[in-house]
Design a protein around this motif. Structure first.
Motif, PDB file in Angstrom:
ATOM      1  N   ARG A 174      -8.273  -6.304 -18.583  1.00 12.61           N
ATOM      2  CA  ARG A 174      -8.707  -7.458 -17.799  1.00 12.61           C
ATOM      3  C   ARG A 174     -10.224  -7.339 -17.371  1.00 12.61           C
ATOM      4  NH1 ARG A 174      -8.791 -10.032 -12.718  1.00 12.61           N
ATOM      5  NH2 ARG A 174      -7.536  -8.179 -11.598  1.00 12.61           N
ATOM      6  N   LEU A 175     -10.994  -7.980 -17.665  1.00 13.10           N
ATOM      7  CA  LEU A 175     -12.436  -7.618 -17.149  1.00 13.10           C
ATOM      8  C   LEU A 175     -13.391  -8.820 -16.795  1.00 13.10           C
ATOM      9  CD1 LEU A 175     -14.478  -8.004 -19.570  1.00 13.10           C
ATOM     10  CD2 LEU A 175     -13.578  -6.018 -20.695  1.00 13.10           C
ATOM     11  N   ARG A 176     -14.307  -8.458 -16.382  1.00 10.22           N
ATOM     12  CA  ARG A 176     -15.497  -9.398 -15.986  1.00 10.22           C
ATOM     13  C   ARG A 176     -16.808  -8.762 -16.423  1.00 10.22           C
ATOM     14  NH1 ARG A 176     -15.654 -10.158  -9.543  1.00 10.22           N
ATOM     15  NH2 ARG A 176     -15.537  -7.968  -8.982  1.00 10.22           N
ATOM     16  N   HIS A 177     -17.819  -9.687 -16.781  1.00 10.85           N
ATOM     17  CA  HIS A 177     -19.002  -9.023 -17.142  1.00 10.85           C
ATOM     18  C   HIS A 177     -20.188  -9.868 -16.616  1.00 10.85           C
ATOM     19  CE1 HIS A 177     -20.012 -11.567 -21.017  1.00 10.85           C
ATOM     20  NE2 HIS A 177     -19.460 -12.324 -20.022  1.00 10.85           N
ATOM     21  N   ILE A 178     -21.516  -9.353 -16.710  1.00  8.80           N
ATOM     22  CA  ILE A 178     -22.760  -9.977 -16.483  1.00  8.80           C
ATOM     23  C   ILE A 178     -23.492  -9.822 -17.693  1.00  8.80           C
ATOM     24  CG2 ILE A 178     -24.813 -10.275 -14.999  1.00  8.80           C
ATOM     25  CD1 ILE A 178     -23.038  -9.025 -12.913  1.00  8.80           C
ATOM     26  N   VAL A 230     -20.375  -4.325 -16.944  1.00  7.77           N
ATOM     27  CA  VAL A 230     -18.937  -4.832 -17.024  1.00  7.77           C
ATOM     28  C   VAL A 230     -18.215  -4.050 -15.956  1.00  7.77           C
ATOM     29  CG1 VAL A 230     -16.957  -4.235 -18.652  1.00  7.77           C
ATOM     30  CG2 VAL A 230     -19.230  -4.816 -19.761  1.00  7.77           C
ATOM     31  N   GLU A 231     -17.272  -4.966 -15.760  1.00  8.91           N
ATOM     32  CA  GLU A 231     -16.296  -4.225 -14.901  1.00  8.91           C
ATOM     33  C   GLU A 231     -14.838  -4.515 -15.353  1.00  8.91           C
ATOM     34  OE1 GLU A 231     -14.781  -4.319 -10.021  1.00  8.91           O
ATOM     35  OE2 GLU A 231     -15.915  -5.924 -10.803  1.00  8.91           O
ATOM     36  N   VAL A 232     -14.411  -3.234 -15.332  1.00 12.78           N
ATOM     37  CA  VAL A 232     -12.804  -3.375 -15.880  1.00 12.78           C
ATOM     38  C   VAL A 232     -12.076  -3.433 -14.715  1.00 12.78           C
ATOM     39  CG1 VAL A 232     -10.918  -1.779 -17.162  1.00 12.78           C
ATOM     40  CG2 VAL A 232     -13.364  -2.040 -17.936  1.00 12.78           C
TER      41      VAL A 232
END
Length: 272
Positions: free
Chosen positions: A114-118, A212-214
């Motif tokens: 599950r991650l988010r990104h820029i 990226v942040e996991v």
């Protein structure tokens, strides 16, 4: 002095772009600025194209391309050249077992993150140097906040302000992803690792540069060696091919006149 008071009209003109050449053949246009990775890619492709001509596998009349797109005949000739000149040993069962034991996480089934990104998207005509600088500044900013109470909100704000992905409206959230949900080059950077939090490096993909942040990892289920023997052997064959290709390209570069490009940079895919 305030920025508003600077006389931009008096600024010095931009320095002309140094055209990279292989044996005098340009690999990009005079006004084209390329990222270092793409520049090396084109230079190495031109090395191989010229080697195919020298080997008699490609007509000398084949025209070099300055836009990175070679002819179909050149592509076939390069493939024939590599098939003729590169010889990699078949991986032994023992080597396959060692590789599997050392990279067990890479062969798990059902791994998810599950991650988010820029996303800093690479688009035609964009200044890739300036783009990388913006991405690195953003990475440094969110990394400095990582682990703090404000970290989550800081990442979300940066995503909403800077990301070129629609997920920016959700703070960069992409939800749970499996390997098949991502571009292969993105997957290689994310899956098969144990890192959680903001990754300490920019992740490159065909879409651009990602911060990226996991957030969470689901490691999936470990697979026995017997069930993934074929995949392990293919991975080792690919490693051996890449090693042989790098050595081959170094030999070609050593015999060529190379201008305006560094072909010795480590960990750079030299040819796709």
């Amino acid at each position: 002095m305030p920025v508003e008071s600077l006389d931009l009209s008096a600024a010095a003109p931009a320095a002309p772009i140094c055209v990279a050449r292989i044996n005098g053949v340009a690999v990009h246009g005079e006004s084209e600025s390329l990222a270092a990775e793409e520049l090396r890619q084109r230079a190495c492709t031109e090395l191989l194209r010229q080697a195919a001509i020298e080997a008699g596998l490609l007509a000398a009349a084949d025209v070099a391309s300055a836009d990175g797109v070679i002819s179909e005949a050149a592509s076939c000739a390069i493939e024939a050249l590599l098939e003729r000149d590169l010889h990699s040993p078949e991986p032994s069962d023992e080597a396959c077992r060692r590789h599997h034991a050392a990279h067990e996480a890479a062969y798990r089934s059902g791994e998810r993150v599950r991650l988010r990104h820029i996303l800093f998207a690479v688009t035609p005509g964009i200044d890739v140097v300036a783009l990388r600088q913006r991405a690195e500044a953003c990475l440094l900013d969110v990394r400095c906040h990582d682990g703090k109470a404000s970290a989550g909100n800081r990442f979300a704000v940066a995503a909403s302000e800077l990301s070129n992905c629609p997920s920016g409206e959700r703070g960069g959230e992409l939800g749970w992803l499996g390997t098949s949900d991502c571009a292969p080059e993105f997957s290689r950077e994310i899956f098969g690792h144990s890192e959680v939090g903001v990754l300490p490096r920019l992740v490159h993909s065909r879409f651009g540069l990602h911060v990226v942040e996991v957030l969470e990892r689901d490691p999936g289920v470990a697979q026995s060696f017997e069930s993934v023997r074929g995949a392990v052997a293919n991975a080792l064959r690919q490693q051996a091919f890449v090693t042989a290709l790098r050595q081959y390209l170094r030999l070609l570069a050593g015999k060529a006149t190379v201008e305006g490009v560094d072909l010795d940079a480590a960990d750079t895919p030299l040819v796709q």
